[in-house]
Scaffold this motif. Structure first.
Motif, PDB file in Angstrom:
ATOM      1  N   MET A  51     -19.405 -36.134  59.823  1.00  0.00           N
ATOM      2  CA  MET A  51     -18.169 -36.593  60.447  1.00  0.00           C
ATOM      3  C   MET A  51     -17.009 -36.631  59.454  1.00  0.00           C
ATOM      4  O   MET A  51     -15.850 -36.395  59.821  1.00  0.00           O
ATOM      5  N   ILE A  52     -17.297 -36.920  58.187  1.00  0.00           N
ATOM      6  CA  ILE A  52     -16.250 -36.861  57.155  1.00  0.00           C
ATOM      7  C   ILE A  52     -15.735 -35.438  57.022  1.00  0.00           C
ATOM      8  O   ILE A  52     -14.524 -35.191  56.955  1.00  0.00           O
ATOM      9  N   ASN A  53     -16.675 -34.481  56.997  1.00  0.00           N
ATOM     10  CA  ASN A  53     -16.267 -33.075  56.946  1.00  0.00           C
ATOM     11  C   ASN A  53     -15.524 -32.674  58.211  1.00  0.00           C
ATOM     12  O   ASN A  53     -14.591 -31.863  58.165  1.00  0.00           O
ATOM     13  N   ALA A  54     -15.938 -33.224  59.352  1.00  0.00           N
ATOM     14  CA  ALA A  54     -15.280 -32.897  60.624  1.00  0.00           C
ATOM     15  C   ALA A  54     -13.810 -33.293  60.598  1.00  0.00           C
ATOM     16  O   ALA A  54     -12.952 -32.575  61.136  1.00  0.00           O
ATOM     17  N   ASP A  55     -13.500 -34.426  59.953  1.00  0.00           N
ATOM     18  CA  ASP A  55     -12.117 -34.889  59.883  1.00  0.00           C
ATOM     19  C   ASP A  55     -11.217 -33.897  59.164  1.00  0.00           C
ATOM     20  O   ASP A  55     -10.004 -33.847  59.399  1.00  0.00           O
ATOM     21  N   HIS A  56     -11.814 -33.096  58.269  1.00  0.00           N
ATOM     22  CA  HIS A  56     -11.037 -32.094  57.540  1.00  0.00           C
ATOM     23  C   HIS A  56     -10.803 -30.838  58.379  1.00  0.00           C
ATOM     24  O   HIS A  56      -9.938 -30.021  58.049  1.00  0.00           O
ATOM     25  N   PRO A  59      -9.114 -33.128  63.781  1.00  0.00           N
ATOM     26  CA  PRO A  59      -8.884 -34.569  63.973  1.00  0.00           C
ATOM     27  C   PRO A  59      -9.576 -35.058  65.253  1.00  0.00           C
ATOM     28  O   PRO A  59      -9.585 -34.355  66.266  1.00  0.00           O
ATOM     29  N   ASN A  60     -10.165 -36.233  65.177  1.00  0.00           N
ATOM     30  CA  ASN A  60     -10.820 -36.841  66.347  1.00  0.00           C
ATOM     31  C   ASN A  60     -11.927 -35.961  66.914  1.00  0.00           C
ATOM     32  O   ASN A  60     -12.073 -35.816  68.133  1.00  0.00           O
ATOM     33  N   TYR A  61     -12.710 -35.365  66.035  1.00  0.00           N
ATOM     34  CA  TYR A  61     -13.815 -34.512  66.463  1.00  0.00           C
ATOM     35  C   TYR A  61     -14.799 -35.291  67.321  1.00  0.00           C
ATOM     36  O   TYR A  61     -15.146 -36.431  67.008  1.00  0.00           O
TER      37      TYR A  61
END
Length: 248
Positions: A51-56, A59-61
Motif C-alpha cells: 500500500m505504501i508503494n501504491a501511494d506512489h 492516490p487512494n488505491y
C-alpha cells in the motif's frame, strides 16, 4: 465448507474450499482462512509495504478483495507456502502444485480494471522487500523490468536486439497485440522470440504478463501460434481481475 490440513512444518490451519467466503464482508476472514497464524503478521507487513508503494502510483488505491486474493497467493508462493491459482478451464481457484512455485503470473481482465497498476505495485513491492523467491538450489531476489509489446517491438526495430532475454524477472504488459517487425530486412515477432527463449530457461527466469484476454483464449493462439500460447500457460500461474472499470 472447510478442510483442515497440515503443512510441511506441521502447522495446522484452515483452508477455505469455497472461495465465495471473500464476499462475506469480513475483510480479515479471507486472509485468516488462507494464512497460517505464524505468518499472518508477516503478510500484513507485506500488504502494508504494498500500500505504501501504491501511494506512489495511484492516490487512494483500492485494494479490493479480488486483488487482495491475488496478493495473498503471490506472497504465499514466494515465501514457500501453499498457494492457489485459477484454473483457466473452470475459472475457480485450485491449489497450486510444487512445480508452480517457479512460475510467473498471468493477470487477465477487461480494459481499465487495474491489471497493469496492480502488477507494477506488486513487483515494486517485491523488489523493495526482504522476500526472496527460492526454487531448486537458487535463491533469487526480485528485480523486475516492466515493459510492453510496443516498446519491445520498437527496441528491436531500432537495435535488432532484445535486452529482456535474460532478465531474471520480466513483466510484459498487455500481450495479445503482437506483430512481425523488421530490422535490416530481418522480420520476426519479438514477443514470440522472447517467450520461447525464456521458456527454455524457465528454471532461471520469472516471466509475467497482463492481457485483456484469458490465458487460454483463442486470440492468443491466433497471435502467437499454438506452441507459444501453450508455453505462456506453462510459464504462468493464472489470475483474473474483473473489478469495475476505474477509467470511467
Amino acid at each position: 465448507m472447510e478442510q483442515i490440513r497440515t503443512d510441511r512444518k506441521g502447522q495446522v490451519y484452515t483452508e477455505a474450499v469455497n472461495l465465495d467466503i471473500q464476499r462475506t464482508g469480513d475483510k480479515n476472514r479471507l486472509i485468516k482462512q488462507f494464512l497460517p497464524n505464524e505468518i499472518f503478521e508477516s503478510y500484513k507487513d507485506f500488504e502494508d509495504l504494498f500500500m505504501i508503494n501504491a501511494d506512489h502510483h495511484v492516490p487512494n488505491y483500492q485494494l479490493t478483495e479480488e486483488i487482495k486474493m491475488i496478493l495473498i497467493n503471490v506472497y504465499r508462493q514466494v515465501t514457500g507456502n501453499y498457494f492457489y491459482k485459477i484454473d483457466p478451464v473452470t475459472g475457480k481457484y485450485i491449489e497450486a502444485l510444487e512445480a508452480d512455485r517457479q512460475k510467473g503470473i498471468f493477470i487477465a481482465g477487461p480494459t481499465g480494471t487495474g491489471k497493469t497498476t496492480f502488477c507494477k505495485i506488486l513487483f515494486s513491492t517485491l523488489s523493495n522487500s526482504v522476500l526472496k523467491f527460492a526454487y531448486s538450489d537458487k535463491v533469487y531476489q526480485f528485480n523486475t523490468i516492466c515493459t510492453t509489446e510496443l516498446l519491445i517491438n520498437k527496441e528491436y526495430m531500432k537495435t535488432g536486439d532484445f535486452q529482456y532475454m535474460q532478465r531474471s524477472s520480466l513483466l510484459i504488459d498487455d500481450i495479445g497485440q503482437s506483430k512481425e517487425v523488421s530490422y535490416m530486412g530481418n522480420k520476426l515477432d519479438p514477443i514470440r522470440e522472447i517467450i520461447t527463449e525464456r521458456y527454455d530457461n524457465l528454471k532461471y527466469t520469472f516471466t509475467s504478463f497482463t492481457s485483456n484476454y484469458p490465458i487460454n483464449h483463442r486470440s492468443l493462439v491466433d497471435q502467437y501460434g499454438e506452441r507459444v500460447a501453450d508455453r505462456i500457460q506453462a510459464m504462468c500461474n493464472y489470475y483474473i481481475i474483473n473489478s469495475k472499470n476505474f477509467r470511467k
